[in-house]
Design a protein around this motif. Structure first.
Motif, short mmCIF file in Angstrom:
data_model
loop_
_atom_site.label_atom_id
_atom_site.label_comp_id
_atom_site.label_asym_id
_atom_site.label_seq_id
_atom_site.Cartn_x
_atom_site.Cartn_y
_atom_site.Cartn_z
N ARG A 13 60.88 73.40 39.94
CA ARG A 13 60.74 72.70 41.20
C ARG A 13 60.49 74.01 42.88
NH1 ARG A 13 65.90 69.69 43.10
NH2 ARG A 13 65.26 70.53 44.65
N ILE A 14 60.80 75.02 42.45
CA ILE A 14 60.33 75.85 43.11
C ILE A 14 59.23 76.31 43.38
CG2 ILE A 14 62.89 76.66 44.21
CD1 ILE A 14 62.25 79.59 42.47
N GLU A 15 58.43 76.34 42.24
CA GLU A 15 56.94 77.02 41.24
C GLU A 15 56.40 76.39 41.69
OE1 GLU A 15 56.63 80.00 41.33
OE2 GLU A 15 58.90 80.98 41.37
N ARG A 16 56.33 74.51 41.79
CA ARG A 16 55.74 73.85 41.80
C ARG A 16 54.66 73.68 42.68
NH1 ARG A 16 59.03 68.70 42.38
NH2 ARG A 16 60.19 69.46 40.47
N GLU A 17 53.47 73.37 42.92
CA GLU A 17 52.04 73.84 43.52
C GLU A 17 52.02 73.24 44.94
OE1 GLU A 17 48.42 75.14 45.32
OE2 GLU A 17 49.86 75.27 42.97
N GLY A 18 52.86 71.94 44.85
CA GLY A 18 53.26 70.62 46.65
C GLY A 18 54.85 70.81 46.97
N ALA A 19 55.29 72.15 46.13
CA ALA A 19 56.62 71.91 46.65
C ALA A 19 57.56 71.79 48.00
CB ALA A 19 57.54 73.05 45.90
N THR A 20 56.21 72.73 49.46
CA THR A 20 57.44 72.67 50.23
C THR A 20 55.59 71.64 51.25
OG1 THR A 20 54.27 74.35 50.67
CG2 THR A 20 56.80 74.99 49.95
N VAL A 21 55.18 71.06 50.44
CA VAL A 21 54.66 68.76 51.60
C VAL A 21 55.61 68.57 52.07
CG1 VAL A 21 52.80 67.62 50.94
CG2 VAL A 21 52.30 69.80 50.09
N GLY A 22 55.71 68.27 53.31
CA GLY A 22 56.37 67.46 53.68
C GLY A 22 57.88 68.05 53.80
N VAL A 23 57.99 69.35 53.26
CA VAL A 23 59.68 70.12 53.74
C VAL A 23 59.26 70.47 55.32
CG1 VAL A 23 61.01 71.98 52.83
CG2 VAL A 23 59.86 70.50 51.42
N ASP A 24 60.60 70.58 55.92
CA ASP A 24 60.68 70.74 56.93
C ASP A 24 60.99 72.49 57.03
OD1 ASP A 24 60.25 69.38 58.81
OD2 ASP A 24 62.06 67.92 58.94
N ILE A 25 60.20 73.46 57.73
CA ILE A 25 61.04 75.24 58.65
C ILE A 25 62.69 74.66 58.63
CG2 ILE A 25 61.40 77.10 58.91
CD1 ILE A 25 58.24 76.13 59.42
N PRO A 26 63.79 75.56 57.51
CA PRO A 26 64.73 75.55 58.42
C PRO A 26 65.27 76.30 59.89
CG PRO A 26 64.85 76.64 55.83
CD PRO A 26 63.85 76.84 56.74
N ASP A 27 65.67 75.41 60.69
CA ASP A 27 66.48 75.97 61.85
C ASP A 27 67.33 76.95 61.60
OD1 ASP A 27 65.90 73.61 62.78
OD2 ASP A 27 67.60 72.59 62.83
N SER A 28 67.55 77.98 61.20
CA SER A 28 68.19 79.06 60.50
C SER A 28 68.34 79.24 58.86
CB SER A 28 69.49 79.37 61.50
OG SER A 28 70.31 78.90 61.00
N ILE A 29 68.72 80.95 58.74
CA ILE A 29 69.24 80.75 57.84
C ILE A 29 69.28 82.36 57.31
CG2 ILE A 29 66.37 81.94 57.53
CD1 ILE A 29 66.63 80.91 54.09
N THR A 30 70.10 82.95 56.71
CA THR A 30 70.90 84.20 57.04
C THR A 30 69.81 84.98 55.61
OG1 THR A 30 72.49 83.50 56.77
CG2 THR A 30 72.51 85.39 55.96
N VAL A 31 69.10 85.78 56.38
CA VAL A 31 68.29 86.99 55.57
C VAL A 31 68.45 88.60 55.59
CG1 VAL A 31 65.72 87.57 55.26
CG2 VAL A 31 66.10 84.95 56.60
N GLN A 32 68.58 88.81 54.31
CA GLN A 32 68.94 89.79 54.48
C GLN A 32 70.23 90.43 55.37
OE1 GLN A 32 67.11 92.35 52.09
NE2 GLN A 32 66.56 89.98 51.26
N GLY A 33 71.30 89.69 54.63
CA GLY A 33 72.85 89.85 56.07
C GLY A 33 72.13 89.22 57.23
N GLU A 34 71.27 88.61 58.06
CA GLU A 34 71.08 88.39 59.55
C GLU A 34 71.05 87.51 59.61
OE1 GLU A 34 68.75 91.69 61.18
OE2 GLU A 34 69.32 93.03 60.47
N ASP A 35 71.67 86.61 60.27
CA ASP A 35 71.07 85.34 60.68
C ASP A 35 69.89 85.53 61.57
OD1 ASP A 35 73.04 83.55 59.76
OD2 ASP A 35 74.65 84.28 61.53
N LEU A 36 68.94 83.74 61.17
CA LEU A 36 67.38 84.48 61.61
C LEU A 36 67.26 82.64 62.10
CD1 LEU A 36 64.37 85.07 61.98
CD2 LEU A 36 64.06 84.83 59.79
N ASP A 37 67.05 82.29 63.30
CA ASP A 37 66.45 81.47 63.80
C ASP A 37 64.95 80.96 63.54
OD1 ASP A 37 68.95 80.20 64.76
OD2 ASP A 37 68.70 81.61 67.29
#
Length: 149
Positions: free
Chosen positions: A12-36
């Protein structure tokens, strides 16, 4: 999680159109830091081009997002996790991919620099064309031309 379920999630994560219609997450923890994440991407995308001062910030964010994606994918591949946790990882990875796609589509930072680089490339192609047309780019380097005569 069974191995076939893991493979389905990885597919699923390698599928060509996996991101089509997907929203960008409001926030995510990246490298231990919360990012809006959503707010950051929208702030950057509002501009036609990324100002030179912001380019470093955007590049650092993309690098951290790629690293976070890789770490989450490795968790999905290697760790003994539940299907539910696997699904959460897949959703997060696809959201990261969506944000990366949006950031990759940003306009050029330095229009003048890009124009200069294009001009240099054009001159180089022109010189190569002239050398070839005039026989200066010949691999024989004069072998057989009037030698011994």
């Amino acid at each position: 999680m069974k191995e076939f379920q893991r493979k389905q999630l990885l597919e699923r994560i390698e599928r060509e159109g996996a991101t089509v219609g997907v929203d960008i997450p409001d926030s995510i923890t990246v490298q231990g830091e919360d990012l809006d994440l959503h707010a950051f991407v929208m702030e950057i995308r509002r501009r036609d081009t990324v100002p030179a001062g912001e380019r470093e910030r955007v590049d650092r964010a993309k690098k951290n997002l790629r690293r976070e994606r890789l770490e989450r994918k490795q968790r999905l591949e290697d760790e003994n996790i539940s299907v539910e946790t696997g699904e959460q990882l897949v959703e997060a990875i696809i959201g990261i991919d969506r944000a990366l796609n949006a950031l990759e589509q940003l306009g050029p930072v330095d229009i003048e620099g890009k124009a200069d680089a294009q001009e240099v490339a054009d001159r180089k192609r022109w010189m190569q064309f002239l050398q070839k047309a005039l026989g200066k780019n010949d691999d024989t380097h004069g072998v057989g031309r009037g030698q011994g005569r």
